[in-house]
Design a protein around this motif. Structure first.
Motif, PDB file in Angstrom:
ATOM      1  N   TRP A  41       3.485  -1.384   5.496  1.00  0.00           N
ATOM      2  CA  TRP A  41       2.945  -0.208   4.827  1.00  0.00           C
ATOM      3  C   TRP A  41       2.887  -0.400   3.311  1.00  0.00           C
ATOM      4  CZ3 TRP A  41       4.568   5.176   7.113  1.00  0.00           C
ATOM      5  CH2 TRP A  41       4.158   5.240   8.456  1.00  0.00           C
ATOM      6  N   MET A  42       1.871   0.213   2.710  1.00  0.00           N
ATOM      7  CA  MET A  42       1.750   0.247   1.259  1.00  0.00           C
ATOM      8  C   MET A  42       2.673   1.293   0.634  1.00  0.00           C
ATOM      9  SD  MET A  42      -0.429  -2.005   0.089  1.00  0.00           S
ATOM     10  CE  MET A  42      -1.922  -2.945   0.467  1.00  0.00           C
TER      11      MET A  42
ATOM     12  N   ILE B 294       5.681  10.837   9.105  1.00  0.00           N
ATOM     13  CA  ILE B 294       5.372  10.312   7.777  1.00  0.00           C
ATOM     14  C   ILE B 294       4.170   9.369   7.847  1.00  0.00           C
ATOM     15  CG2 ILE B 294       6.917   8.309   7.968  1.00  0.00           C
ATOM     16  CD1 ILE B 294       7.634   8.715   5.039  1.00  0.00           C
ATOM     17  N   SER B 295       3.376   9.348   6.784  1.00  0.00           N
ATOM     18  CA  SER B 295       2.219   8.456   6.723  1.00  0.00           C
ATOM     19  C   SER B 295       2.311   7.564   5.498  1.00  0.00           C
ATOM     20  CB  SER B 295       0.921   9.261   6.669  1.00  0.00           C
ATOM     21  OG  SER B 295       0.721   9.987   7.861  1.00  0.00           O
ATOM     22  N   SER B 296       1.591   6.468   5.543  1.00  0.00           N
ATOM     23  CA  SER B 296       1.536   5.578   4.396  1.00  0.00           C
ATOM     24  C   SER B 296       0.567   6.158   3.358  1.00  0.00           C
ATOM     25  CB  SER B 296       1.090   4.180   4.831  1.00  0.00           C
ATOM     26  OG  SER B 296       1.199   3.263   3.764  1.00  0.00           O
ATOM     27  N   ILE B 297       0.322   5.417   2.297  1.00  0.00           N
ATOM     28  CA  ILE B 297      -0.613   5.833   1.256  1.00  0.00           C
ATOM     29  C   ILE B 297      -1.759   4.841   1.184  1.00  0.00           C
ATOM     30  CG2 ILE B 297       1.094   7.067  -0.130  1.00  0.00           C
ATOM     31  CD1 ILE B 297       1.250   4.509  -1.904  1.00  0.00           C
ATOM     32  N   SER B 298      -2.915   5.310   0.753  1.00  0.00           N
ATOM     33  CA  SER B 298      -4.053   4.423   0.543  1.00  0.00           C
ATOM     34  C   SER B 298      -4.077   3.982  -0.906  1.00  0.00           C
ATOM     35  CB  SER B 298      -5.361   5.129   0.891  1.00  0.00           C
ATOM     36  OG  SER B 298      -6.471   4.286   0.580  1.00  0.00           O
TER      37      SER B 298
ATOM     38  N   HIS C  89      -7.300  -1.919   5.893  1.00  0.00           N
ATOM     39  CA  HIS C  89      -6.153  -2.506   5.188  1.00  0.00           C
ATOM     40  C   HIS C  89      -5.921  -1.870   3.821  1.00  0.00           C
ATOM     41  CE1 HIS C  89      -7.486  -5.598   8.094  1.00  0.00           C
ATOM     42  NE2 HIS C  89      -6.187  -5.671   8.334  1.00  0.00           N
ATOM     43  N   ASP C  90      -6.173  -0.566   3.732  1.00  0.00           N
ATOM     44  CA  ASP C  90      -5.921   0.139   2.473  1.00  0.00           C
ATOM     45  C   ASP C  90      -4.579   0.870   2.491  1.00  0.00           C
ATOM     46  OD1 ASP C  90      -7.409   1.689   4.453  1.00  0.00           O
ATOM     47  OD2 ASP C  90      -7.261   3.352   3.032  1.00  0.00           O
TER      48      ASP C  90
END
Length: 301
Positions: free
Chosen positions: A133-134, A150-154, A218-219
């Motif tokens: 994850w970013m 929870i989510s990742s960030i772009s 892949h962002d």
């Protein structure tokens, strides 16, 4: 007359039974591999290619470690070759020394026995791919429920042409640490990230930059792919190599701008050839499409 009708019905039933057999034999491979909840009790071996194969003797990444957490545990995709698990543990420890990163949030690796997945990835089939994850982890004590929400960030803009303010120098340091590991074959990132790395990296950074490959998506994560381990005779090395793709350079040439210019412009539709064979994706593979050893992986204890 009645006897003839009875015999005819028996023959019809037998015919139906015979015609149904191939359908059962051709059950989709992703359904078969997706149903397995434990690795095979075999020696570790990546079998086939990253996007058409399976995996024997995978190891489960512990849900939580001193410098990582596995995310989206409900998917059951935190299994990898021993080399991948060791790499993730090593990288997360290294990253934990970077300001603002407590370690890594690790997304999908592979299913317990690899193989095609019911949803998502075309690759991740042999235990040598992992999504990281970013989102910089601030804490590593998320509950199982937290990890589902929870989510990742772009780090990429909505128009896909540039990075956002979510991108930091620390992200670049994490990617450099990952790409500098000799076990890594290549890393997929959103194209604007590759452009930014080319802009900011030093002139002597050709070796690790060469491994950073631009690709769609892949962002919110970067995708690490390891080389076939030494002695893994059933593993297919990816071609072309990163050196061939970059003509021996760092991949920072003029062709890189194509990803954020011409590639994003509307393309004229080509007429369909009605006689062209239909292309099948990984979710349409049957066992016949995979290496023969995959049947043994599937049936193993």
């Amino acid at each position: 007359m009645i006897r003839k009708m009875f015999l005819a019905s028996l023959l019809a039933a037998a015919s139906l039974s015979l015609s149904a057999a191939p359908v059962s034999a051709e059950k989709l491979a992703n359904k078969l591999f997706g149903a397995k909840d434990a690795p095979s009790q075999q020696a570790p071996m990546p079998i086939g290619s990253y996007a058409r194969g399976c995996a024997a003797g995978l190891v489960e990444l512990p849900e939580t470690g001193p410098t990582w957490q596995a995310m989206r545990l409900s998917r059951g995709r935190n299994f990898g070759q021993p080399e991948m698990i060791a790499f993730l543990e090593d990288l997360s420890a290294q990253v934990s020394r970077i300001n603002g990163w407590a370690g890594l949030y690790i997304g999908d690796i592979s299913q317990p026995r690899g193989g095609p997945m019911i949803s998502g990835h075309a690759s991740h089939q042999i235990g040598l791919d992992a999504d990281i994850w970013m989102l910089p982890p601030k804490r590593l004590n998320l509950s199982r429920a937290d990890r589902e929400k929870i989510s990742s960030i772009s780090v990429r803009s909505a128009d896909q042409r540039k990075i956002t303010t979510n991108w930091t120098a620390q992200h670049a340091a994490v990617l450099k640490a990952a790409a500098s590991d000799p076990r890594v074959d290549r890393i997929f990132v959103t194209p604007p990230v590759k452009i930014e790395l080319c802009r900011t990296a030093g002139r002597k950074d050709k070796d690790w930059l060469q491994k950073i490959r631009p690709y769609w998506g892949h962002d919110t994560h970067f995708h690490v792919r390891l080389k076939c381990p030494r002695g893994a005779t059933a593993c297919e090395t990816q071609k072309p190599t990163v050196a061939e793709l970059s003509n021996g350079g760092d991949g920072c040439d003029d062709s890189l701008t194509w990803w954020v210019t011409a590639a994003l412009e509307p393309q004229p539709k080509k007429p369909k050839d009605p006689n062209a064979p239909k292309k099948r994706g990984p979710r349409e593979y049957t066992m016949a499409d995979l290496p023969k050893q995959c049947a043994a992986v599937l049936s193993s204890r």
